[in-house]
Design a protein around this motif. Structure first.
Motif, PDB file in Angstrom:
ATOM      1  N   HIS A 186       0.850  -1.186   0.000  1.00  0.00           N
ATOM      2  CA  HIS A 186       0.000   0.000   0.000  1.00  0.00           C
ATOM      3  C   HIS A 186       0.894   1.246   0.000  1.00  0.00           C
ATOM      4  O   HIS A 186       1.934   1.258   0.671  1.00  0.00           O
ATOM      5  CB  HIS A 186      -0.874  -0.022   1.260  1.00  0.00           C
ATOM      6  N   PRO A 187       0.503   2.268  -0.771  1.00  0.00           N
ATOM      7  CA  PRO A 187       1.370   3.464  -0.834  1.00  0.00           C
ATOM      8  C   PRO A 187       1.636   4.089   0.538  1.00  0.00           C
ATOM      9  O   PRO A 187       2.669   4.717   0.743  1.00  0.00           O
ATOM     10  CB  PRO A 187       0.579   4.428  -1.716  1.00  0.00           C
ATOM     11  N   LEU A 188       0.685   3.914   1.483  1.00  0.00           N
ATOM     12  CA  LEU A 188       0.897   4.525   2.798  1.00  0.00           C
ATOM     13  C   LEU A 188       1.520   3.507   3.771  1.00  0.00           C
ATOM     14  O   LEU A 188       1.090   3.362   4.906  1.00  0.00           O
ATOM     15  CB  LEU A 188      -0.432   5.042   3.360  1.00  0.00           C
ATOM     16  N   GLU A 189       2.517   2.807   3.282  1.00  0.00           N
ATOM     17  CA  GLU A 189       3.159   1.788   4.125  1.00  0.00           C
ATOM     18  C   GLU A 189       3.876   2.422   5.321  1.00  0.00           C
ATOM     19  O   GLU A 189       4.178   3.614   5.323  1.00  0.00           O
ATOM     20  CB  GLU A 189       4.148   0.979   3.282  1.00  0.00           C
ATOM     21  N   ASP A 190       4.167   1.566   6.305  1.00  0.00           N
ATOM     22  CA  ASP A 190       4.701   2.040   7.586  1.00  0.00           C
ATOM     23  C   ASP A 190       5.970   2.907   7.525  1.00  0.00           C
ATOM     24  O   ASP A 190       6.057   3.894   8.250  1.00  0.00           O
ATOM     25  CB  ASP A 190       4.943   0.856   8.528  1.00  0.00           C
ATOM     26  N   LEU A 235       6.805   5.136   5.768  1.00  0.00           N
ATOM     27  CA  LEU A 235       6.491   6.540   5.481  1.00  0.00           C
ATOM     28  C   LEU A 235       6.108   7.305   6.740  1.00  0.00           C
ATOM     29  O   LEU A 235       6.030   8.523   6.736  1.00  0.00           O
ATOM     30  CB  LEU A 235       5.357   6.626   4.457  1.00  0.00           C
TER      31      LEU A 235
END
Lengths: 120, 182
Positions: free
Chosen positions: A3-7, A9
């Motif tokens: 997912h683009p909002l991975e941890d 980040l």
């Protein structure tokens, strides 16, 4: 695919100056003790002051220049009677030194009074 | 440090100053980073953090424990942030996207952040959200705050917060997917 909002980040990308948090307590304590103006307000005061200075400069250039009066123009505003009276009195006093006091008695009292004020 | 312990010290006139110092020490970093993510610039975040704690100090007697100390502190901090951004727009008569551009330029100029490209893209995508939605997203995503607490801070219902957060995640994911495929 992740997912683009991975941890990773979530890692904080911002940086604060070194030792900032160690100094922050003291800065806040000082601000509370001194009861100084808010920092943001101080910044605004500087901005307002520069704007006010600019406006004053513009107003100065736009305002019609005040015309200084000549000695003749000032004399023209005084009546002849007043001028005559002034000259008569001036002539009568010309022989006396009116700036000196009539006697010396008043001077010590004035000095004493001044000393009394200083003592308080 | 436990909020109940801090409040206990603050309410005792003899330990009030010590209690306030404990409060600052406990919350300074969390409050600063929450503010910093909203305003991006360190100097602005520093000013607003100081203002937040000074307001807290001046209003300690008004705190009636109707909400948690944590919630009350965050409410003051987030109000300071949103007020600052509102004033910024009003002062320069800027439309919302110009303030966003100004903040985005601070993200990309490299002085404020030590970020890789993806993190920078994330920050730029977050900046495209409306301010209150941005605040909600950041409290949830970075601070991992429960909706109940965000609701108490922002005065918004949990349902509305969940919907707002869902939309924010969708927008950011789309932005990041486009950036990754560039």
């Amino acid at each position: 695919m992740k997912h683009p909002l991975e941890d990773p980040l979530k890692n904080n990308p911002f940086t604060a100056p070194e030792g900032y948090f160690d100094r922050l307590d003291e800065t806040i304590r000082q601000r509370i003790t001194e009861k100084t103006l808010p920092v943001l307000w101080k910044r605004n005061v500087l901005r307002l002051a520069s704007v006010a200075a600019g406006l004053a400069l513009i107003a100065w250039f736009l305002m019609p220049a005040a015309q200084p009066q000549t000695a003749e123009e000032i004399l023209a505003q005084i009546s002849e009677e007043e001028i005559t009276l002034y000259l008569e009195v001036h002539d009568a006093l010309a022989g006396e030194d009116v700036l000196l006091p009539a006697g010396d008695e008043t001077m010590p009292n004035d000095i004493l009074f001044y000393d009394t004020i200083l003592q308080f | 440090m436990d909020d109940a312990f801090i409040l206990d010290k603050i309410r005792n006139p003899e330990t009030r100053s010590y209690g306030f110092n404990l409060l600052v020490n406990t919350y300074k970093q969390r409050i600063y980073w929450t503010i910093r993510r909203m305003v991006i610039d360190h100097d602005d975040a520093d000013d607003l953090t100081q203002e937040t704690f000074i307001k807290i100090h001046h209003n300690l007697d008004r705190f009636r424990s109707e909400s948690a100390l944590f919630t009350w502190i965050y409410r003051i901090a987030t109000n300071e942030c949103l007020g600052f951004l509102r004033r910024k727009r009003r002062r320069f008569l800027l439309p919302i996207h110009d303030v966003e551009n100004e903040l985005a330029s601070k993200v990309t100029d490299g002085h404020q952040m030590d970020a890789d490209e993806l993190q920078q893209r994330l920050q730029l995508a977050i900046l495209k959200l409306p301010e209150k939605q941005r605040l909600v997203f950041q409290l949830r995503y970075f601070d991992e705050m429960p909706y109940e607490e965000i609701s108490a801070i922002t005065g918004t219902s949990i349902g509305a917060l969940k919907a707002s957060h869902h939309h924010a995640v969708q927008k950011i994911s789309t932005e990041l997917s486009i950036a990754l495929n560039d």
